[in-house]
Design an enzyme around this catalytic site. Structure first.
Site, mmCIF file in Angstrom:
data_model
loop_
_atom_site.group_PDB
_atom_site.id
_atom_site.type_symbol
_atom_site.label_atom_id
_atom_site.label_comp_id
_atom_site.label_asym_id
_atom_site.label_seq_id
_atom_site.Cartn_x
_atom_site.Cartn_y
_atom_site.Cartn_z
ATOM 1 N N ARG A 93 0.853 -1.214 0.000
ATOM 2 C CA ARG A 93 0.000 0.000 0.000
ATOM 3 C C ARG A 93 0.879 1.251 0.000
ATOM 4 O O ARG A 93 0.555 2.262 -0.620
ATOM 5 C CB ARG A 93 -0.954 -0.014 1.204
ATOM 6 C CG ARG A 93 -1.742 1.279 1.351
ATOM 7 C CD ARG A 93 -3.009 1.178 2.190
ATOM 8 N NE ARG A 93 -2.889 0.399 3.391
ATOM 9 C CZ ARG A 93 -2.190 0.759 4.478
ATOM 10 N NH1 ARG A 93 -1.531 1.907 4.498
ATOM 11 N NH2 ARG A 93 -2.152 -0.029 5.526
ATOM 12 N N TYR A 145 -16.774 15.410 -17.616
ATOM 13 C CA TYR A 145 -17.091 13.983 -17.584
ATOM 14 C C TYR A 145 -18.094 13.714 -16.442
ATOM 15 O O TYR A 145 -17.931 14.238 -15.333
ATOM 16 C CB TYR A 145 -15.807 13.156 -17.428
ATOM 17 C CG TYR A 145 -16.128 11.758 -16.986
ATOM 18 C CD1 TYR A 145 -17.011 10.974 -17.732
ATOM 19 C CD2 TYR A 145 -15.635 11.243 -15.808
ATOM 20 C CE1 TYR A 145 -17.370 9.718 -17.299
ATOM 21 C CE2 TYR A 145 -15.976 9.973 -15.372
ATOM 22 C CZ TYR A 145 -16.861 9.226 -16.130
ATOM 23 O OH TYR A 145 -17.236 7.987 -15.691
ATOM 24 N N ASP A 219 -7.532 17.395 -16.406
ATOM 25 C CA ASP A 219 -7.818 16.017 -16.801
ATOM 26 C C ASP A 219 -7.412 15.871 -18.264
ATOM 27 O O ASP A 219 -8.035 16.442 -19.158
ATOM 28 C CB ASP A 219 -9.325 15.761 -16.623
ATOM 29 C CG ASP A 219 -9.723 14.336 -16.969
ATOM 30 O OD1 ASP A 219 -8.983 13.679 -17.733
ATOM 31 O OD2 ASP A 219 -10.780 13.893 -16.504
ATOM 32 N N LYS A 244 -7.918 4.378 -20.186
ATOM 33 C CA LYS A 244 -8.175 4.741 -21.586
ATOM 34 C C LYS A 244 -6.907 4.545 -22.438
ATOM 35 O O LYS A 244 -6.428 3.436 -22.551
ATOM 36 C CB LYS A 244 -8.711 6.172 -21.641
ATOM 37 C CG LYS A 244 -9.826 6.484 -20.610
ATOM 38 C CD LYS A 244 -11.100 5.769 -20.929
ATOM 39 C CE LYS A 244 -12.310 6.119 -20.089
ATOM 40 N NZ LYS A 244 -12.175 6.456 -18.691
HETATM 41 C C1 LIG Z 1 -12.404 12.480 -19.078
HETATM 42 C C2 LIG Z 1 -12.468 11.393 -18.029
HETATM 43 N N1 LIG Z 1 -11.871 11.594 -16.843
HETATM 44 C C3 LIG Z 1 -11.896 10.658 -15.885
HETATM 45 C C4 LIG Z 1 -12.545 9.453 -16.064
HETATM 46 C C5 LIG Z 1 -12.563 8.463 -14.950
HETATM 47 O O1 LIG Z 1 -11.728 7.388 -15.231
HETATM 48 P P1 LIG Z 1 -11.948 5.891 -14.672
HETATM 49 O O2 LIG Z 1 -13.098 5.307 -15.394
HETATM 50 O O3 LIG Z 1 -10.655 5.228 -14.923
HETATM 51 O O4 LIG Z 1 -12.262 6.029 -13.219
HETATM 52 C C6 LIG Z 1 -13.201 9.216 -17.286
HETATM 53 C C7 LIG Z 1 -13.939 7.971 -17.560
HETATM 54 O O5 LIG Z 1 -14.289 7.176 -16.783
HETATM 55 C C8 LIG Z 1 -13.157 10.215 -18.283
HETATM 56 O O6 LIG Z 1 -13.790 10.062 -19.438
HETATM 57 N N1 LIG Z 2 -21.348 3.566 -15.178
HETATM 58 C C1 LIG Z 2 -20.145 4.352 -15.214
HETATM 59 C C2 LIG Z 2 -19.989 5.005 -16.518
HETATM 60 C C3 LIG Z 2 -18.558 5.131 -16.894
HETATM 61 S S1 LIG Z 2 -18.245 6.225 -18.251
HETATM 62 C C4 LIG Z 2 -16.607 5.794 -18.703
HETATM 63 C C5 LIG Z 2 -15.871 6.808 -19.511
HETATM 64 N N2 LIG Z 2 -15.388 7.895 -18.727
HETATM 65 C C6 LIG Z 2 -16.609 7.363 -20.673
HETATM 66 O O1 LIG Z 2 -16.685 8.600 -20.831
HETATM 67 O O2 LIG Z 2 -17.080 6.579 -21.486
HETATM 68 C C7 LIG Z 2 -20.231 5.392 -14.115
HETATM 69 O O3 LIG Z 2 -21.273 5.512 -13.478
HETATM 70 O O4 LIG Z 2 -19.250 6.055 -13.835
#
Ligand SMILES: Cc1ncc(COP(=O)(O)O)c(C=O)c1O
Ligand SMILES: N[C@@H](CCSC[C@H](N)C(=O)O)C(=O)O
Length: 455
Positions: A93, A145, A219, A244
């Protein structure tokens, strides 16, 4: 995987004997000198090679010269003294050699002094927002997001944080709300899913001028370090969903945070150790493997995305993609970034038509996420951004019919054929002697005219 002896727990055989006679090592997998555990992840300063080379190049000094960094799948590490001293690492950790190796590699690629890896992109934002105290103010975008919006909403409801959502494409809108109470500014560029561009250098400058203690966090998930380095544009923190582009195969969840300021790095590391969200050794290994192919994947994904964006625009759809000259912030985007990425969105004018297109596609999988080698299609308002309530989506001008395409590395002709078939099958186009045109395209605009300049 062979475990190194307790006296060289960091994977180096260069252990020394300290003044008390205890065995310890000050070298990590890369042979860098390190202070006692937990190991920070500062890389050697400067970038020696082009990014495409640095992505694959790692300088290891593994005891067996392993070409692939070993997975130190161990929760705890033997120490050589009863007082718990002696080892570089004590508990995964707090620090793990595989994770350290990944962090050093990412810091190099992200032009940062330090990188930290955690269990998801949202985990990264959670760690960053723990810098905040009740009463602090956060300024962020109005096209964010969905998961980030949800976390900020939670903090404003339960954590005493005041969140200002403004149109961050207009630096003046940020200037209007920045104050001595502003503790953090959170930006995305391009935004997900409206592909709006944010002037990171102008906002960072105006925020730091107004309040030098405010932290600007960006981000960078939509572009990855391959295409944009927000730290070089004035940001204090850059974070990404490693789920991603960085990993690229939809086989892991990860979050990456990169910083230049060592004090900020220590504060973020403290939260990661205290809350236990550091990336596991196996996922660290997998992410390191993924990062090595980022360059070739991004190149192909991006060239496919450009062709698909042009294809849709030529057929009369309203397309949002910073690789198109019609994008209203084309010049701003290219002043900050080295590429347009592989996520684009387009509208049909009718939610039902959009739904039929998404469901008619075969090669394009209906999935959330992006940055993967496989192409994906989705309706953000129903999927990735459903956590933003309908009224807020409407207020922010997020079209319910918007379709997001996340372009992979497949043969581009196959992708275009599949999309064309889906458009025809969904009734999204009128068949013409030359092919087809988006429904209503010629009523709203003439061919070649920018579909989004009117915004
Ligand atoms: C622009 C952006 N930032 C952050 C996240 C969060 O990433 P994660 O799904 O790995 O938690 C996402 C998608 O989930 C995203 O599309
Ligand atoms: N059910 C998920 C959705 C994740 S979206 C993942 C990604 N960032 C995208 O833009 O496609 C939630 O509730 O977070």
């Amino acid at each position: 995987m062979a475990s190194p002896p307790a006296s060289s727990v960091a994977g180096s055989s260069k252990g020394k004997i300290d003044s008390t006679g205890k065995a310890f090592t000050r070298k990590d997998l890369d042979g860098h000198d390190l202070p006692p555990s937990p190991a920070p992840s500062s890389p050697r300063p400067g970038r020696k090679y082009a990014l495409a080379t640095e992505l694959v190049y790692t300088e290891g000094s593994d005891q067996y010269n392993a070409s692939s960094v070993p997975i130190y799948q161990s929760a705890t590490f033997k120490q050589s003294s009863a007082t718990g001293g002696g080892g570089e690492y004590d508990y995964t950790r707090s620090g793990n050699p595989t994770r350290t190796h990944l962090e050093r590699h990412l810091a190099k690629i992200m032009n940062a002094n330090r990188a930290l890896v955690v269990s998801s992109g949202m985990g990264a934002l959670d760690v960053i927002t723990r810098l905040l105290r009740p009463g602090d103010e956060v300024i962020t975008g109005d096209d964010l997001y969905g998961g980030s919006h949800r976390l900020l909403k939670y903090l404003s409801t339960h954590g005493g944080i005041v969140v200002h959502h403004v149109d961050t494409t207009e630096p003046e809108e940020v200037r209007k709300v920045v104050s001595p109470k502003t503790a953090m500014v959170l930006l995305e560029s391009p935004t997900n899913p409206l592909i709006k561009i944010v002037d990171i250098p102008s906002i960072a400058t105006l925020v730091h001028d107004a309040n030098p203690s405010a932290v600007v966090a960006v981000d960078n998930t939509m572009l990855s370090p391959m295409l944009q380095n927000p730290l070089d544009l004035g940001a204090d923190i850059v974070y990404e969903s490693g789920t991603k582009y960085l990993s690229g195969h939809h086989d892991l969840m990860a979050g990456v945070i990169a910083i230049n300021d060592p004090t900020l790095g220590e504060r973020l590391y403290f939260t990661i150790n205290a809350s236990g969200c550091g990336l596991s050794p196996f996922d660290s290994w997998l992410l390191l493997r993924g990062v090595k192919t980022l360059g070739v994947r991004m190149e192909k994904q991006q060239s496919n995305a450009q062709r698909i964006a042009e294809f849709l625009e030529t057929h009369g759809f309203r397309v949002r993609y910073p690789g198109l000259k019609s994008h209203p912030q084309y010049d701003l985007h290219w002043s900050m970034a080295r590429g347009a990425g592989a996520v684009l969105s387009f509208e049909t004018g009718d939610v039902n038509v959009s739904e039929r297109i998404v469901e008619s596609a075969r090669l394009w999988a209906i999935s959330v996420s992006f940055g993967c080698v496989n192409s994906l299609i989705s309706m953000p308002c129903r999927m990735s951004h459903a956590s933003i309530d309908e009224k807020t989506r409407r207020d922010r001008g997020m079209p319910e019919d918007i379709i997001r395409l996340c372009v992979g590395i497949e043969d581009c002709e196959d992708l275009i054929d599949d999309l064309s078939r889906a458009l025809v099958q969904a009734g999204a186009v009128n068949i013409t002697p030359d092919g087809f045109r988006a429904l209503g395209a010629d009523e709203e605009q003439t061919l070649g005219e920018s579909p989004i300049l009117s915004e």
